[in-house]
Design an enzyme around this catalytic site. Structure first.
Site, PDB file in Angstrom:
ATOM      1  N   ASP A 404      31.567  58.333  -5.030  1.00  0.00           N
ATOM      2  CA  ASP A 404      32.198  59.304  -5.917  1.00  0.00           C
ATOM      3  C   ASP A 404      32.155  58.842  -7.371  1.00  0.00           C
ATOM      4  O   ASP A 404      32.244  57.649  -7.665  1.00  0.00           O
ATOM      5  CB  ASP A 404      33.656  59.492  -5.474  1.00  0.00           C
ATOM      6  CG  ASP A 404      34.384  60.540  -6.284  1.00  0.00           C
ATOM      7  OD1 ASP A 404      33.988  61.717  -6.201  1.00  0.00           O
ATOM      8  OD2 ASP A 404      35.342  60.190  -6.998  1.00  0.00           O
ATOM      9  N   GLU A 457      27.123  60.631  -6.325  1.00  0.00           N
ATOM     10  CA  GLU A 457      27.551  61.804  -7.082  1.00  0.00           C
ATOM     11  C   GLU A 457      27.372  61.442  -8.562  1.00  0.00           C
ATOM     12  O   GLU A 457      28.232  60.823  -9.179  1.00  0.00           O
ATOM     13  CB  GLU A 457      29.011  62.161  -6.800  1.00  0.00           C
ATOM     14  CG  GLU A 457      29.433  63.446  -7.509  1.00  0.00           C
ATOM     15  CD  GLU A 457      30.922  63.543  -7.781  1.00  0.00           C
ATOM     16  OE1 GLU A 457      31.382  64.655  -8.083  1.00  0.00           O
ATOM     17  OE2 GLU A 457      31.621  62.521  -7.733  1.00  0.00           O
TER      18      GLU A 457
END
Length: 717
Positions: A404, A457
């Protein structure tokens, strides 16, 4: 030699920094000498663990200090105690030697210990003839660290830990303890300030929120049955096989009859067969690590090594992964090494200093999320995170990590105003320490676990995210294609009459589609915070919204790149997603919603059965435009190819106008089977199509393009 009176006073007060130097057995001038603190005792007899009596200790202080010479060599001791009309037995933790050794000290200090999760935290072990739990925690700047828990009435004077001077790790072996003991660390900072009780950074289990204690647990599963699954993924190139990911928030996919979270075992019974039936290859969970705040969705974790107690004990998660693997499904985890919350029991100022984070808030505080940023340049911190990645792959057999907020890690000025960030040594914005950490993590996990995949990401133009580390890349297996998602959703939100003016929102993505190994993400981020569901992003009235969504899904499944779809969007959830409730499964009673789900199931089936749709997802030779410039009709057509396989043509008509006798160039003559038509009645469409096939002659086929629909043609030879 008798210790100074001040040292004994500090010992009795529980403030001595090194009680191991005073308590337990020690070599004396006339033999073995023992000292123990046993509050409430009147008589203390010393025994070895085999039950042999070694001697009686004398009470030298009414507060419970006992001393005395005993027979035999130095060994762990057990005391039989009498006092206040009662008798009890104590096995003395201060009579045991250390568990960690000099090699651990060296590797921990270097930040090169890739088995930290075997050393730090709480481990159920046999040590010097006794069963118990070994606790170890890194707190190099602390004056004193004590273990507290239910077993000592949370009294920080009872079990001060041994400091290993070479690396700042504190340890203690607690004989007699087992699983499900609640514990924390009482830490006195370098200035003498007692910190809030801290949870264990390496805890394998935690209490259910709002409680915050760590729990002793052994995260091992002895009976894994997924060897075939793991061997398969170790033998293939993930870029050249189908990867279709169903993204799940485990707390809101479904709820039980009382509105509570499903246990991992209940999820295994319901989620695994559902995902398998839908034809996905992987389940990707939003973070499952322990976190205190439900609306963070797990992205603000205080227990990186502990599956959340919301869903039952950690062994349940291992059983879920094993069950998924036996059903042919991979399990991916969202992983958050970018930042951590500042909850008092967590990592923030862990030992009274900025230990895991930067001291300077321009580097150590994240303005978007009010969280602390890991100090990636500190080797012990980087090692803590690298070990966590290795831990999930080894102990829970996860198939990959979706990392993330990588963009926030790589850029020192991410979401910061001028002057609110610290340039690197060259004066630039790149966070080279974070990049080095990501490279180290990827090298470690790919080296130790063949078949694993890591997914970034990352929303910027940082070069080489999925390139090998030896080519100066970050070493990820895949990267989310945020540009695809943003551009194509913007296009689909436009009234079809205006789409001709925004043709490049579809075509531009192919100019960079092969610069990285991409996953096409329709993730949770697109259906929260006022963005609406995917259905409600589509233009038009209700019928057109469904038609647009069907066309968009088939467009995406025919587009180069692996696929990811957030839960609920497979049946066109109308409401925006909320972590506080289950999905609106009752919508499946409506034919339009059921039709969308049938479409997703069929798209996954085609994707997995037609190699042209997946074998060259990440290589430019697998794509060729057929129609790229029909702006006026908002028609797009391309062909997907793979060596030795029949091609698949994808044709999308993004207007509500039916085009009859439309001319589409095709790579070869003959019959092309219409294997997908999103306007088919079974999906809720109007039923316009080509009766199952088209004929190509002289490189061209004339066909009907249904309204707001995507068709796929399989060019069987």
């Amino acid at each position: 030699m008798k210790p100074p009176k001040a040292a004994l006073e500090a010992l009795l007060a529980g403030t001595h920094a090194d009680p191991f130097s005073l308590l337990g057995p020690h070599e004396g001038p006339t033999g073995m000498f023992v000292r123990a603190v046993v509050p409430g005792a009147e008589q203390v007899d010393a025994y070895n663990l085999a039950g042999t009596r070694l001697g009686t200790l004398e009470r030298v202080d009414a507060r419970g200090l006992f001393e005395g010479a005993v027979s035999g060599p130095r060994r762990p001791l057990r005391y039989r105690v009498k006092g206040q009309g009662a008798e009890w037995t104590i096995t003395d933790p201060y009579s045991f030697g250390p568990v960690l050794g000099p090699l651990d000290d060296l590797l921990i200090g270097e930040g090169t210990h890739f088995r930290l999760f075997d050393k730090l935290g709480a481990h159920l072990i046999e040590h010097e003839g006794a069963s118990g739990v070994h606790f170890a925690v890194w707190a190099p700047n602390a004056q004193r660290v004590a273990l507290v828990g239910d077993f000592n009435d949370w009294n920080g004077q009872r079990h001060v830990m041994r400091r290993r001077s070479d690396n700042g790790v504190w340890e203690i072996f607690m004989p007699g303890l087992g699983v499900w003991e609640a514990y924390k660390y009482l830490i006195v900072g370098p200035d003498g300030t007692v910190q809030p009780l801290k949870a264990d950074p390496f805890a394998f289990a935690s209490e259910l929120r709002p409680k915050t204690a760590s729990m002793t647990f052994s995260p091992a599963k002895p009976d894994w049955g997924d060897a075939a699954h793991r061997a398969h993924w170790a033998s293939v190139d993930p870029r050249r096989v189908p990867v279709s990911i169903y993204e799940v928030h485990p707390g809101s996919w479904r709820r039980d009859e009382d509105g509570w979270f499903l246990s991992w075992d209940r999820m295994a019974e319901e989620l695994i067969p559902y995902v398998a039936d839908m034809g996905f290859t992987h389940i990707e969970f939003l973070p499952v690590s322990e976190h205190p705040y439900d609306p963070s969705w797990g992205y603000q974790t205080t227990g990186l090594y502990a599956p959340s107690a919301r869903f039952g004990d950690p062994a349940g998660f291992a059983r879920f992964v094993d069950g998924a693997h036996r059903a042919g499904l991979g399990v991916l985890l969202d992983w958050v090494p970018a930042h951590f919350p500042t909850d008092a029991h967590g990592l923030a100022r862990f030992d009274g200093t900025a230990l895991y984070e930067h001291e300077d808030p321009r580097q150590g505080f994240h303005p978007d999320w009010n969280t602390a940023i890991y100090n990636f340049g500190r080797r012990e911190v980087a090692s803590f995170l690298v070990n966590n990645a290795l831990f999930w792959a080894e102990r829970y057999h996860v198939d990959g990590l979706r990392v993330d907020a990588v963009a926030s890690m790589l850029h020192r000025d991410y979401s910061r105003e001028p002057g609110a960030w610290v340039p690197n040594a060259e004066g630039g914005r790149e966070n080279w320490e974070a990049a080095a950490f990501l490279q180290t993590m990827n090298k470690a996990i790919y080296g130790a676990h063949p078949g694993i995949m890591t997914i970034a990401e990352e929303s910027t133009t940082w070069p080489g995210v999925t390139h090998p580390v030896h080519d100066n890349g970050l070493g990820f297996g895949f990267k989310w294609n945020m540009g695809f998602m943003n551009d194509t959703l913007s296009y689909m939100a436009r009234d079809p009459i205006h789409r001709r003016y925004h043709h490049e929102e579809i075509t531009f993505g192919l100019t960079y589609a092969y610069t990285e190994n991409f996953v096409l993400p329709l993730s949770h981020d697109e259906v929260v915070h006022g963005k609406g569901s995917l259905l409600n992003k589509m233009a038009g009235d209700d019928w057109q919204k469904f038609a647009n969504l069907r066309a968009y899904y088939a467009f995406m499944w025919g587009y180069p790149g692996k696929k990811l779809l957030f839960m609920g969007q497979e049946f066109a959830q109308r409401r925006e997603w909320s972590e506080a409730r289950a999905l609106d499964w009752e919508l499946l009673d409506a034919p339009a919603h059921a039709g969308i789900r049938t479409l997703i199931r069929d798209l996954n089936g085609l994707y997995r059965s037609l190699p042209a749709l997946y074998q060259r997802d990440c290589e430019g030779e697998g794509f060729e435009w057929l129609i790229v410039d029909d702006r006026e009709n908002s028609v797009f057509a391309w062909v997907r190819k793979a060596p030795g396989e029949a091609p698949v043509a994808v044709i999308a008509n993004m207007t509500p106008v039916v085009h009859y006798d439309y001319r589409v160039p095709l790579p070869h003559d003959g019959v092309w089977q219409e294997v997908m038509n999103t306007d088919a009645a079974i999906y809720g469409g109007s039923g316009v199509g080509n009766l199952g096939a088209v004929q190509a002659e002289k490189g061209v086929a004339r066909m009907t393009l249904p309204p707001l629909a995507t068709i796929m043609l399989h060019g069987e030879d």
